[in-house]
Structure formats: structure tokens, C-alpha cells
Write a protein that holds these residues in place. Structure first.
Motif, PDB file in Angstrom:
ATOM      1  N   THR A  13      46.773  -3.508  21.138  1.00  0.00           N
ATOM      2  CA  THR A  13      45.329  -3.864  20.657  1.00  0.00           C
ATOM      3  C   THR A  13      45.011  -5.401  20.705  1.00  0.00           C
ATOM      4  N   THR A  14      46.056  -6.244  21.460  1.00  0.00           N
ATOM      5  CA  THR A  14      45.948  -7.626  20.938  1.00  0.00           C
ATOM      6  C   THR A  14      46.069  -8.277  22.386  1.00  0.00           C
ATOM      7  N   ALA A  15      45.305  -8.145  23.348  1.00  0.00           N
ATOM      8  CA  ALA A  15      45.368  -8.842  24.446  1.00  0.00           C
ATOM      9  C   ALA A  15      44.586 -10.171  24.363  1.00  0.00           C
ATOM     10  N   TYR A  16      45.371 -11.172  25.004  1.00  0.00           N
ATOM     11  CA  TYR A  16      44.845 -12.492  24.662  1.00  0.00           C
ATOM     12  C   TYR A  16      43.837 -12.924  25.684  1.00  0.00           C
ATOM     13  N   ILE A  17      42.753 -13.460  25.238  1.00  0.00           N
ATOM     14  CA  ILE A  17      41.427 -13.785  26.068  1.00  0.00           C
ATOM     15  C   ILE A  17      41.503 -14.982  27.037  1.00  0.00           C
ATOM     16  N   SER A  18      42.870 -15.869  26.639  1.00  0.00           N
ATOM     17  CA  SER A  18      42.935 -17.192  27.507  1.00  0.00           C
ATOM     18  C   SER A  18      44.316 -17.335  27.681  1.00  0.00           C
ATOM     19  N   ASN A  19      44.604 -17.855  28.842  1.00  0.00           N
ATOM     20  CA  ASN A  19      46.163 -18.266  29.256  1.00  0.00           C
ATOM     21  C   ASN A  19      46.488 -19.614  28.387  1.00  0.00           C
ATOM     22  N   ALA A  20      45.418 -20.349  27.732  1.00  0.00           N
ATOM     23  CA  ALA A  20      45.981 -21.259  26.968  1.00  0.00           C
ATOM     24  C   ALA A  20      46.664 -21.188  25.653  1.00  0.00           C
ATOM     25  N   THR A  37      54.664 -12.409  24.964  1.00  0.00           N
ATOM     26  CA  THR A  37      55.820 -11.597  24.030  1.00  0.00           C
ATOM     27  C   THR A  37      55.720 -12.294  22.751  1.00  0.00           C
ATOM     28  N   ALA A  38      55.163 -13.373  22.576  1.00  0.00           N
ATOM     29  CA  ALA A  38      54.968 -13.860  21.285  1.00  0.00           C
ATOM     30  C   ALA A  38      53.860 -14.895  21.102  1.00  0.00           C
ATOM     31  N   ALA A  48      54.020 -18.561  26.010  1.00  0.00           N
ATOM     32  CA  ALA A  48      53.364 -18.431  27.214  1.00  0.00           C
ATOM     33  C   ALA A  48      52.966 -17.093  27.826  1.00  0.00           C
ATOM     34  N   SER A  49      51.740 -16.889  28.410  1.00  0.00           N
ATOM     35  CA  SER A  49      51.414 -15.620  28.875  1.00  0.00           C
ATOM     36  C   SER A  49      52.687 -15.100  30.152  1.00  0.00           C
ATOM     37  N   THR A  50      52.575 -13.949  30.251  1.00  0.00           N
ATOM     38  CA  THR A  50      53.685 -13.359  31.296  1.00  0.00           C
ATOM     39  C   THR A  50      53.128 -11.991  31.961  1.00  0.00           C
ATOM     40  N   LEU A  51      53.503 -11.537  33.224  1.00  0.00           N
ATOM     41  CA  LEU A  51      53.155 -10.426  33.861  1.00  0.00           C
ATOM     42  C   LEU A  51      53.851  -9.248  33.100  1.00  0.00           C
TER      43      LEU A  51
END
Length: 733
Positions: free
Chosen positions: A631-638, A600-601, A605-608
Motif C-alpha cells: 500500500t506504499t508505492a512511491y509517487i516519485s523516483n526522487a 526496498t527502503a 533508490a527505486s528498483t524494478l
């Protein structure tokens, strides 16, 4: 008195010596005596000093002299580095002193310049140009060449002295010698007898007049320096200063004879005959141009390019000028109007007044040749043995006609396709008629055909040719029909129009009908008789009927992919699920893609997103994922990783297009399993033995995982969303 003086001196000297000895208490010993020699090093001679006792000084002699040098003193060494001091230095041995000199500047020397005489071998000094110069004694002086108009320095003259060492007495004399340039005096005789050129004339020399030239019809008036003959040359005073051309001047005579001959071309061959009666004996002024006037001869034209033509010329003093004009016979063509007979080649280039040879008689099928006539009315025959050609002539063939001449009628039917027509050989008619009369073809009646009366090759009638060559041709077009298509509820199919009688047709693009597969076209509404596009032909207006079968799993769907699910009926706008024909591949080789993480920011942290797993949820899952991650999916959970991508699994399906369809989505977990069970297991769809992404998140372990399925077996499980796997879009219809 004179004879006793030496004895007295000797006694006196002995007394002095004994006295000195007694006073010094020493034994009686004489001191050493030396000579001092003076080497003047090229200067005037200096006498040596003799009898110099050891330890005594020597008196300084009168300084020597040397032309062009100043005396710098005496030195004890040849290198002139240690000077002798007459006020303090004493003689201790036999000594040579060397004179030291310094060269003077301003020493005189002379440069003389000698010019070659106008004639002979002598040279005369140019006194006014003698140079009295100065330089440093002993150095090399080099003479500088002067520039004299008409002269060039003779650098090989035996008396030449171009450089030398400056002598102290000013005796150096340098000498430069200059040869006169030589020229050729050429004579332009202006048409007179030859005069030999005068060569090797020295600059400034006079020349002797050559023997005067001669010229028929002219008097010699002397030599001139210009082509315009305005400035005469005076051999008693004029001199040569450059290469010169002298021009002969002549005064012309009048009343000189010349002749004009006229030649006419012979009737045959290359020769010309002189018209003796027309030879003209004329007069004119010598040296002027005479021009012949052409005569007018009927049937002739002057040949102005004849190689022997002399139309004009300069009147020669000896009356030898002969002008010659040549006249070619005009040429004509005798044309042959065969009046329908075989071709006869025209007789060309017939000279005026010539007879012609009769050509080979023409032929004309169905006719007899009666000879050539000079008029179209065929009343005046041409006599080849006596008639001559005096103008362009046409001869006309005379014929007598025959009867019973053959002619043909051919019938052509339009081909099934293309622009061609094929002859109906069995219907060709071989008929007869009278030569020169008109024959008319009669049309035949063919089923499915109509006569084409406007065909460009149609010959419905014609004049019967004596050689039987007349062929009449009639053309028949095939009747055309429309094939209509009854789609029986399927998509529209355009009718096939303008189908020729007996032609086969090309199968139209198959219609579509949601939930059905197309089974072909039939000729009857009961769908019992199928139409074979490879063999059936159209002979009447025809309607074809579409036959349909309901779709089932494993059939190809509208987008060209395989159907992998049928829920049995249409609800919520769809019944079937269809897989795309191939995996999503980017940039030619990038065929694996990650699921992506949602934040969300940035830095958070990543969220479902919150997705489902059941059948029928894949489309909404895809929409929710794309709506959330854009168009901005993060490629890592870190949280430290801020790299994003727009090419993640759900969005690749959402933007996918295939076969004109753009309603694709990433299948849910259960939909992906059906794709595996109903397609991959049955070797349909071209799937790889690798993991494929579903659109379902794996919520049991937080936000890190999503559901995927390994297509090398039937395993479904959770996979890190950052892993890169294959993607196969699906669509519902």
C-alpha cells in the motif's frame, strides 16, 4: 464769652499755620482731606469717618453685627479679596470699605405639621410633632413629610411651605398639611330595601345612621360590621377608619305561605298543562329553602332541565314563592318489522298516549301487503285511528306470496394473473322458481379449470327472492403447471412453478456456461422451436431447453465486459480475456492514476519488480507489483520524495470488484494492445482517447518507466511511472 470763641480758635489756627510755613520754608498750602465710608453688606450701620487727611490712617470702627453671621473684617473691594489693615494702611483718596461675613451653622428654623379637622375646612397643628431644627444660614431647608395613619399629604394646600432659605434670625417656619383619607360606607341590606351608601367619610369621623331598610317577613335588628352579624355598629361612637361595609341583620318570621304547581307535557306541541287538582298550598319559615317533591305519574318522567322549572327556592316574606315541577311524557319508538318487505322508517319519539300516523305501505316483490299487526303471529291488527302508544312497540307486516320468480346463475373463471375472476357472460343462466324456495346452481365443465368450492364469494344455493335478485355464483380456478428448465450444461435455473392454465411466463435469469453465449429457450430437445415469452402460454406441464453458442472476441463476458482475446482452448484454467465494463474511477472524479515506484527502503533508490510483457502474464505482473509495493508505492523516483500511495494502477485492479467478480488484474503490455485492437478500434468498451497503463515495466531505461498505450492511436511506449493515466482492469476465464 461764647460769642468770641470761634474768633480765638481761628486766630490760633492761623498762627500755627504761619509758623509751620515759616519753619518749612514752603508756601502756605492746606493738605487734602477724605471720607472713609463703611458698607456693612447687610450688617448693622457703621458711620463714615470724615476729614481724614491724605496719608493718615483711619481708626477702626466698632464691628457691625448681622444675625446668623460672624464679622470677618473690612475689605477694599466688593469681591472681598483685599483686606484693610487699620494698623498700617493710610487714606489716599475717598475710600469705601466693605464688611466681610461668614455664615454661621446651627441657625434655628421650624417645621410644623397640620392635620385636617374631622369636619369643616380647618387644619389643626400637631404640636407634639413640631420640629425645631438647625441649619446653615442662607441655605435651603426642605421639610420631610411625616406618615400619619389615615392621612395623606396635601401638596397643593395654599399655606404649604415645603422649603425655604434659612434666615439668620431663625424666623424660617416650614408648614406641611395632611388631608384625612376619605372612605365609602356601603350597606349590604341582606335582601332588604335599598340603602344609599355614605360617601366621602373622613378618616376618624362618625356617620349618621341611614333610614332603616325594610324586608317582608323580617324585623330589622340593626347594622353590623361583619357578614356573620356578630359585631354591631354604634353610630354614637364608632368612627370610620377604612372603606367599610355594614350588614343589615334581620329576624325572620314563621308560617309564610308558598305554592307548588305540577305541569304535564301535552300529547303534542311544546305546551304543558297544570294539574290543578295537584297544586299544593304549603307553609314554611321566611328565608329558609323550600324544596318541591316530585309526584309519580304513569307514563311521565320529571323534566329536571325545563327552563321554567323551579324545584326549590327561598320562602319570600310576602308569600310569593311558587315552585314549579314539569313532567315530560315518556317517548317510545314504534319499530316496523317488514318481514322481508321494503324498509319502513321507525316512528321515533312517540309520546305516551299518542296515536301514530300509518307509514307508507312497504312493498315486497312477489308479495301483497296485508297490513300491520301487533304480534309476530299476525293475529291482532293495529288500528291507526284509535290505538295509542303506551310502550315501545313493534308492528309486523303481513304478506301473501307469489310464484314464478326469476333468479340468475353466473359462472366465473379465474384470471390468468392476480386475484380476480372474470364472469363467463355467455354462460350466465336466467332461470325461474318459486319465491321463498331454495334454488341450487349446477357446475359447468371447462377445459383447464376446476370448480373452486371454497371461494369466499361462492353462492351455490339460496332462497329465491320475490324481486328476482337472487344470483348464484360458481367459481372455477385455472389448473396450475410447472415449467422445468434443461440448462444443457449451463448454470442451474430454478423451475417456474404454479403457472396457471393459459398464462405466459417471465423469462428466468439467463444461465451461464463458460465459453458460451446463451441463445434462448426451446420447447424441443432438437432446439428447433423457440419459446416466445411474450406470447406463448402454458397449457400443460412443460420443459424448456437451453441453446448455447461458443463465445468469440467482441462478445460480452460473464462480468459484463467485452471479450478481447480467445486463445482457442482452455489451458492453465483459462481461455478468454475479458475487459472490465469501465475504467477505475475513485472519489467520483479521480480517473487518472500513477504506476508507482518500488523501493526496498525508505530514502533508497527505486528498483524494478521484474514484470513480463506477453499475453497471459498480466495477472502475475499484478500480483508481483502488489506483493512488492503493498500500500506504499512511491509517487516519485526522487529519493528526497517520501510520499506514497495505495491507489496505484496495479493495486486498483487487484482490489477491483464488478458484477460479483474480484479476480481482476492490470493487463500486460501485449494484453493491453489486444484490448486496443479488438475493442477500442471497434468502438467497444467505452475507452477514452488517452494513455492506459499496462502492468509491464520498461526495463531498458532503468526503473523510471513502465509500458503504456495511447488509445487515441495505436502507439505503445515507455512513460514515467509517476505520470497519471487511466486504468482498465482485465480478467481471465
Amino acid at each position: 464769652m461764647k460769642t468770641r470763641l470761634p474768633i480765638i480758635v481761628l486766630a490760633l489756627s492761623l498762627s500755627v499755620f504761619l509758623l509751620g510755613t515759616a519753619l518749612s520754608g514752603c508756601s502756605l498750602v492746606s493738605p487734602d482731606v477724605y471720607t472713609v465710608t463703611f458698607d456693612s453688606n447687610g450688617g448693622s450701620a457703621v458711620a463714615p469717618a470724615e476729614g481724614i487727611k491724605e496719608g493718615d490712617p483711619v481708626s477702626e470702627p466698632t464691628a457691625p453685627t448681622k444675625d446668623g453671621y460672624s464679622f470677618e473684617g473690612w475689605y477694599t473691594d466688593t469681591g472681598l479679596t483685599s483686606s484693610w489693615d487699620f494698623s498700617s494702611d493710610t487714606v489716599t483718596e475717598a475710600t469705601t470699605l466693605y464688611a466681610k461675613w461668614s455664615a454661621s451653622t446651627g441657625t434655628a428654623y421650624t417645621v410644623e405639621h397640620y392635620q385636617q379637622d374631622v369636619s369643616g375646612d380647618g387644619y389643626t397643628k400637631v404640636t407634639a410633632d413640631t420640629q425645631n431644627l438647625q441649619g446653615t444660614t442662607g441655605e435651603t431647608a426642605t421639610a420631610t413629610e411625616k406618615s400619619y395613619t389615615g392621612f395623606s399629604e396635601n401638596t397643593t394646600h395654599t399655606d404649604r411651605v415645603a422649603s425655604g432659605t434659612i434666615a439668620g434670625d431663625g424666623s424660617l417656619v416650614l408648614k406641611l398639611y395632611y388631608d384625612r383619607n376619605t372612605y365609602t360606607v356601603s350597606y349590604n341590606e341582606n335582601g332588604g330595601s335599598s340603602v344609599t351608601d355614605t360617601t366621602d367619610v373622613r378618616y376618624g369621623a362618625m356617620i349618621s345612621a341611614p333610614t332603616a331598610p325594610t324586608k317582608d317577613g323580617y324585623s330589622f335588628e340593626g347594622w353590623y360590621t361583619d357578614a356573620g352579624l356578630t359585631s354591631s355598629w354604634d353610630f354614637s361612637s364608632d368612627t370610620v377608619t377604612e372603606a367599610t361595609t355594614l350588614y343589615a341583620k334581620w329576624s325572620a318570621s314563621t308560617g309564610t305561605a308558598y305554592t307548588v304547581d305540577h305541569y304535564q307535557q301535552d300529547v303534542s306541541g311544546d305546551g304543558y298543562s297544570k294539574v290543578t287538582a295537584d297544586t299544593q298550598n304549603l307553609q314554611g319559615t321566611t328565608g329558609e329553602t323550600a324544596t318541591a317533591t316530585a309526584k309519580s305519574y304513569t307514563g311521565f318522567s320529571e323534566n329536571t332541565t325545563h327552563t321554567d322549572r323551579v324545584a326549590s327556592g327561598t320562602i319570600a316574606g310576602d308569600g310569593s314563592l311558587v315552585l314549579k315541577l314539569y313532567y315530560d311524557r315518556n317517548t317510545f319508538t314504534v319499530s316496523y318489522d317488514e318481514n322481508g318487505g321494503s324498509s319502513v322508517t321507525d316512528t321515533t319519539d312517540v309520546r305516551y298516549g299518542a296515536k301514530i300516523t300509518a307509514p307508507t305501505a312497504p312493498t315486497k316483490d312477489g308479495y301483497s301487503f296485508e297490513g300491520w299487526y301487533s304480534d309476530a303471529g299476525l293475529t291482532t291488527a293495529w288500528d291507526f285511528s284509535s290505538d295509542t302508544v303506551t310502550e315501545a312497540t313493534t308492528l309486523y307486516a303481513k304478506w301473501s306470496a307469489s310464484t314464478g320468480t326469476a333468479y340468475t346463475v353466473e359462472h366465473y373463471q379465474q384470471d390468468v394473473s392476480g386475484d380476480g375472476y372474470s364472469k363467463v357472460t355467455v354462460d350466465t343462466q336466467n332461470l325461474q322458481g318459486t319465491t321463498g324456495e331454495t334454488a341450487t346452481a349446477t357446475a359447468k365443465s371447462y377445459t383447464g379449470f376446476s370448480e373452486n368450492t371454497t371461494h369466499t364469494d361462492r353462492v351455490a344455493s339460496g332462497t329465491i327472492a320475490g324481486n328476482g335478485s337472487l344470483v348464484l355464483k360458481l367459481y372455477y380456478d385455472r389448473n396450475t403447471f410447472t415449467v422445468s428448465y434443461d440448462e444443457n450444461g449451463g448454470s442451474s435455473v430454478t423451475d417456474t412453478t404454479d403457472v396457471r392454465y393459459g398464462a405466459k411466463i417471465t423469462a428466468p435469469t439467463a444461465p451461464t456456461k463458460i465459453g458460451y453465449s446463451f441463445e434462448g429457450w426451446y420447447t424441443d430437445t432438437g432446439l428447433t422451436s423457440s419459446w416466445d415469452f411474450s406470447s406463448d402460454t402454458v397449457i400443460i406441464a412443460t420443459t424448456l431447453y437451453a441453446k448455447w453458442e461458443e463465445l468469440t472476441v467482441g462478445d460480452l463476458g460473464p462480468a459484463g465486459g467485452y471479450i478481447f482475446y480467445d486463445k482457442g482452448s482452455y489451458t492453465d484454467w483459462w481461455r478468454y480475456l475479458e475487459a472490465a465494463p469501465a475504467d477505475v474511477v475513485l472519489d467520483g472524479g479521480n480517473n487518472t492514476h500513477n504506476f508507482g515506484y518500488y523501493r526496498t527502503a525508505s530514502g533508497g533508490a527505486s528498483t524494478l519488480v521484474g514484470t513480463a510483457t506477453g499475453i497471459g502474464t498480466g495477472k502475475k505482473n499484478t500480483e508481483d507489483l502488489v506483493s512488492s509495493m503493498g500500500t506504499t508505492a512511491y509517487i516519485s523516483n526522487a529519493t528526497s520524495t517520501t510520499t506514497t500511495t495505495g491507489d496505484y494502477a496495479a493495486r486498483l485492479c487487484d482490489t477491483h470488484e464488478a458484477e460479483g467478480y474480484s479476480d481482476w488484474f492490470l493487463p500486460s503490455k501485449d494484453e493491453l494492445n489486444l484490448m486496443y485492437q479488438n475493442l477500442k478500434v471497434k468502438n467497444l468498451g467505452g475507452f477514452s482517447d488517452i494513455v492506459y497503463w499496462s502492468s509491464s515495466e520498461y526495463s531498458a531505461s532503468g526503473e523510471k518507466f513502465a509500458w503504456g498505450q495511447y488509445f487515441g492511436g495505436m502507439y505503445q511506449g515507455e512513460y514515467y511511472r509517476s505520470n497519471e493515466y487511466r486504468v482498465r482492469p482485465a480478467r481471465a476465464f
